[in-house]
Scaffold this motif. Structure first.
Motif, PDB file in Angstrom:
ATOM      1  N   ALA A  66     -56.930  68.165 -74.571  1.00 17.66           N
ATOM      2  CA  ALA A  66     -55.763  67.388 -74.148  1.00 17.66           C
ATOM      3  C   ALA A  66     -55.908  66.952 -72.692  1.00 17.66           C
ATOM      4  O   ALA A  66     -55.588  65.811 -72.342  1.00 17.66           O
ATOM      5  CB  ALA A  66     -54.489  68.207 -74.342  1.00 17.66           C
ATOM      6  N   LEU A  67     -56.423  67.840 -71.849  1.00 19.46           N
ATOM      7  CA  LEU A  67     -56.636  67.483 -70.445  1.00 19.46           C
ATOM      8  C   LEU A  67     -57.724  66.425 -70.301  1.00 19.46           C
ATOM      9  O   LEU A  67     -57.623  65.527 -69.462  1.00 19.46           O
ATOM     10  CB  LEU A  67     -57.008  68.720 -69.628  1.00 19.46           C
ATOM     11  N   LEU A  68     -58.756  66.524 -71.122  1.00 15.92           N
ATOM     12  CA  LEU A  68     -59.825  65.529 -71.083  1.00 15.92           C
ATOM     13  C   LEU A  68     -59.301  64.153 -71.478  1.00 15.92           C
ATOM     14  O   LEU A  68     -59.600  63.148 -70.826  1.00 15.92           O
ATOM     15  CB  LEU A  68     -60.974  65.958 -72.004  1.00 15.92           C
ATOM     16  N   ILE A  69     -58.490  64.099 -72.515  1.00 15.83           N
ATOM     17  CA  ILE A  69     -57.874  62.835 -72.938  1.00 15.83           C
ATOM     18  C   ILE A  69     -56.961  62.306 -71.836  1.00 15.83           C
ATOM     19  O   ILE A  69     -56.945  61.112 -71.544  1.00 15.83           O
ATOM     20  CB  ILE A  69     -57.123  63.017 -74.274  1.00 15.83           C
ATOM     21  N   GLY A  70     -56.225  63.199 -71.186  1.00 18.84           N
ATOM     22  CA  GLY A  70     -55.377  62.790 -70.070  1.00 18.84           C
ATOM     23  C   GLY A  70     -56.183  62.226 -68.914  1.00 18.84           C
ATOM     24  O   GLY A  70     -55.812  61.221 -68.308  1.00 18.84           O
ATOM     25  N   THR A  71     -57.311  62.847 -68.611  1.00 18.61           N
ATOM     26  CA  THR A  71     -58.186  62.374 -67.538  1.00 18.61           C
ATOM     27  C   THR A  71     -58.739  60.993 -67.867  1.00 18.61           C
ATOM     28  O   THR A  71     -58.768  60.097 -67.014  1.00 18.61           O
ATOM     29  CB  THR A  71     -59.322  63.377 -67.299  1.00 18.61           C
ATOM     30  N   LYS A  72     -59.161  60.798 -69.102  1.00 16.51           N
ATOM     31  CA  LYS A  72     -59.681  59.492 -69.524  1.00 16.51           C
ATOM     32  C   LYS A  72     -58.586  58.425 -69.487  1.00 16.51           C
ATOM     33  O   LYS A  72     -58.830  57.280 -69.117  1.00 16.51           O
ATOM     34  CB  LYS A  72     -60.298  59.589 -70.920  1.00 16.51           C
ATOM     35  N   THR A  73     -57.376  58.802 -69.858  1.00 15.06           N
ATOM     36  CA  THR A  73     -56.242  57.868 -69.812  1.00 15.06           C
ATOM     37  C   THR A  73     -55.964  57.459 -68.370  1.00 15.06           C
ATOM     38  O   THR A  73     -55.751  56.279 -68.082  1.00 15.06           O
ATOM     39  CB  THR A  73     -54.993  58.505 -70.455  1.00 15.06           C
ATOM     40  N   ALA A  74     -55.974  58.425 -67.463  1.00 18.30           N
ATOM     41  CA  ALA A  74     -55.749  58.119 -66.045  1.00 18.30           C
ATOM     42  C   ALA A  74     -56.789  57.134 -65.542  1.00 18.30           C
ATOM     43  O   ALA A  74     -56.451  56.144 -64.874  1.00 18.30           O
ATOM     44  CB  ALA A  74     -55.785  59.407 -65.219  1.00 18.30           C
ATOM     45  N   THR A  75     -58.040  57.379 -65.866  1.00 17.90           N
ATOM     46  CA  THR A  75     -59.124  56.500 -65.428  1.00 17.90           C
ATOM     47  C   THR A  75     -58.936  55.094 -65.969  1.00 17.90           C
ATOM     48  O   THR A  75     -59.093  54.109 -65.242  1.00 17.90           O
ATOM     49  CB  THR A  75     -60.489  57.070 -65.870  1.00 17.90           C
ATOM     50  N   SER A  76     -58.551  54.995 -67.242  1.00 17.64           N
ATOM     51  CA  SER A  76     -58.375  53.672 -67.853  1.00 17.64           C
ATOM     52  C   SER A  76     -57.215  52.898 -67.229  1.00 17.64           C
ATOM     53  O   SER A  76     -57.202  51.674 -67.248  1.00 17.64           O
ATOM     54  CB  SER A  76     -58.179  53.791 -69.369  1.00 17.64           C
ATOM     55  N   LYS A  77     -56.243  53.615 -66.658  1.00 18.37           N
ATOM     56  CA  LYS A  77     -55.083  52.967 -66.025  1.00 18.37           C
ATOM     57  C   LYS A  77     -55.277  52.777 -64.519  1.00 18.37           C
ATOM     58  O   LYS A  77     -54.391  52.287 -63.838  1.00 18.37           O
ATOM     59  CB  LYS A  77     -53.821  53.804 -66.277  1.00 18.37           C
ATOM     60  N   GLY A  78     -56.446  53.213 -64.015  1.00 14.81           N
ATOM     61  CA  GLY A  78     -56.674  53.129 -62.576  1.00 14.81           C
ATOM     62  C   GLY A  78     -55.857  54.142 -61.803  1.00 14.81           C
ATOM     63  O   GLY A  78     -55.553  53.947 -60.634  1.00 14.81           O
ATOM     64  N   GLY A  79     -55.498  55.237 -62.470  1.00 17.44           N
ATOM     65  CA  GLY A  79     -54.678  56.261 -61.840  1.00 17.44           C
ATOM     66  C   GLY A  79     -55.402  57.582 -61.722  1.00 17.44           C
ATOM     67  O   GLY A  79     -56.626  57.639 -61.788  1.00 17.44           O
ATOM     68  N   LYS A  80     -54.616  58.637 -61.546  1.00 14.16           N
ATOM     69  CA  LYS A  80     -55.184  59.972 -61.361  1.00 14.16           C
ATOM     70  C   LYS A  80     -54.400  61.007 -62.141  1.00 14.16           C
ATOM     71  O   LYS A  80     -53.175  60.940 -62.228  1.00 14.16           O
ATOM     72  CB  LYS A  80     -55.146  60.367 -59.885  1.00 14.16           C
ATOM     73  N   LEU A  81     -55.132  61.976 -62.673  1.00 13.50           N
ATOM     74  CA  LEU A  81     -54.550  63.194 -63.223  1.00 13.50           C
ATOM     75  C   LEU A  81     -55.094  64.321 -62.355  1.00 13.50           C
ATOM     76  O   LEU A  81     -56.297  64.596 -62.371  1.00 13.50           O
ATOM     77  CB  LEU A  81     -54.942  63.408 -64.682  1.00 13.50           C
ATOM     78  N   ILE A  82     -54.213  64.904 -61.562  1.00 15.12           N
ATOM     79  CA  ILE A  82     -54.608  65.956 -60.633  1.00 15.12           C
ATOM     80  C   ILE A  82     -54.045  67.277 -61.138  1.00 15.12           C
ATOM     81  O   ILE A  82     -52.851  67.384 -61.436  1.00 15.12           O
ATOM     82  CB  ILE A  82     -54.072  65.667 -59.217  1.00 15.12           C
ATOM     83  N   ILE A  83     -54.912  68.274 -61.221  1.00 20.42           N
ATOM     84  CA  ILE A  83     -54.500  69.607 -61.668  1.00 20.42           C
ATOM     85  C   ILE A  83     -54.411  70.492 -60.426  1.00 20.42           C
ATOM     86  O   ILE A  83     -55.373  70.590 -59.656  1.00 20.42           O
ATOM     87  CB  ILE A  83     -55.509  70.177 -62.677  1.00 20.42           C
ATOM     88  N   THR A  84     -53.253  71.116 -60.231  1.00 20.28           N
ATOM     89  CA  THR A  84     -53.045  71.946 -59.038  1.00 20.28           C
ATOM     90  C   THR A  84     -52.626  73.359 -59.413  1.00 20.28           C
ATOM     91  O   THR A  84     -52.138  73.621 -60.513  1.00 20.28           O
ATOM     92  CB  THR A  84     -51.963  71.351 -58.116  1.00 20.28           C
ATOM     93  N   ASP A  85     -52.798  74.233 -58.453  1.00 14.30           N
ATOM     94  CA  ASP A  85     -52.277  75.605 -58.516  1.00 14.30           C
ATOM     95  C   ASP A  85     -52.647  76.331 -59.804  1.00 14.30           C
ATOM     96  O   ASP A  85     -51.797  76.969 -60.427  1.00 14.30           O
ATOM     97  CB  ASP A  85     -50.748  75.602 -58.331  1.00 14.30           C
ATOM     98  N   CYS A  86     -53.905  76.249 -60.200  1.00 16.21           N
ATOM     99  CA  CYS A  86     -54.350  76.922 -61.427  1.00 16.21           C
ATOM    100  C   CYS A  86     -54.270  78.439 -61.276  1.00 16.21           C
ATOM    101  O   CYS A  86     -54.624  78.986 -60.233  1.00 16.21           O
ATOM    102  CB  CYS A  86     -55.789  76.547 -61.754  1.00 16.21           C
ATOM    103  N   SER A  87     -53.823  79.074 -62.315  1.00 19.22           N
ATOM    104  CA  SER A  87     -53.838  80.530 -62.350  1.00 19.22           C
ATOM    105  C   SER A  87     -55.297  80.989 -62.409  1.00 19.22           C
ATOM    106  O   SER A  87     -56.189  80.223 -62.794  1.00 19.22           O
ATOM    107  CB  SER A  87     -53.076  81.027 -63.576  1.00 19.22           C
ATOM    108  N   PRO A  88     -55.576  82.230 -62.040  1.00 18.86           N
ATOM    109  CA  PRO A  88     -56.953  82.720 -62.082  1.00 18.86           C
ATOM    110  C   PRO A  88     -57.597  82.604 -63.472  1.00 18.86           C
ATOM    111  O   PRO A  88     -58.774  82.254 -63.579  1.00 18.86           O
ATOM    112  CB  PRO A  88     -56.825  84.188 -61.662  1.00 18.86           C
ATOM    113  N   GLY A  89     -56.834  82.847 -64.521  1.00 16.12           N
ATOM    114  CA  GLY A  89     -57.375  82.752 -65.875  1.00 16.12           C
ATOM    115  C   GLY A  89     -57.798  81.339 -66.237  1.00 16.12           C
ATOM    116  O   GLY A  89     -58.857  81.122 -66.829  1.00 16.12           O
TER     117      GLY A  89
END
Length: 106
Positions: A66-89
């Motif tokens: 799902a994150l990969l599809i989101g990243t590809k969607t962002a790229t296709s729209k000229g935007g960004k999908l930024i992931i922040t504050d990831c838990s250690p796991g």
């Protein structure tokens, strides 16, 4: 906006043209379609999304997809999908799978 089920909820906050989605709970096979749909619907509102994953103890391969599809969607729209504050796991899953080199993680 809050969406979700008993295993995962998503809170949305819009600031200008940037939307922050705060994910709470496990992202797993049972809710990964919902997770993906939330990301894709959010891209209909903005081309720039931040995913705060501080409260996500676990992400499955379906969640990574799902994150990969989101990243590809962002790229296709000229935007960004930024992931922040990831838990250690979640950080460890990204590292082991090599997705830490694909996703925009801050």
């Amino acid at each position: 906006m809050t969406v979700g089920n008993k295993n995962m909820t998503v809170d949305e906050k819009m600031t200008g043209d940037l939307i922050t989605l705060t994910i709470h709970g496990r992202v797993e096979t049972l809710n990964s379609d919902e997770f993906q749909n939330v990301i894709l619907k959010t891209f209909q509102k903005s081309k720039n999304i931040i995913l705060n994953m501080n409260d996500v103890p676990y992400i499955s391969s379906a969640g990574l997809r799902a994150l990969l599809i989101g990243t590809k969607t962002a790229t296709s729209k000229g935007g960004k999908l930024i992931i922040t504050d990831c838990s250690p796991g979640v950080k460890e899953v990204f590292r082991v799978t090599g997705f830490d080199g694909i996703f925009n993680i801050q």
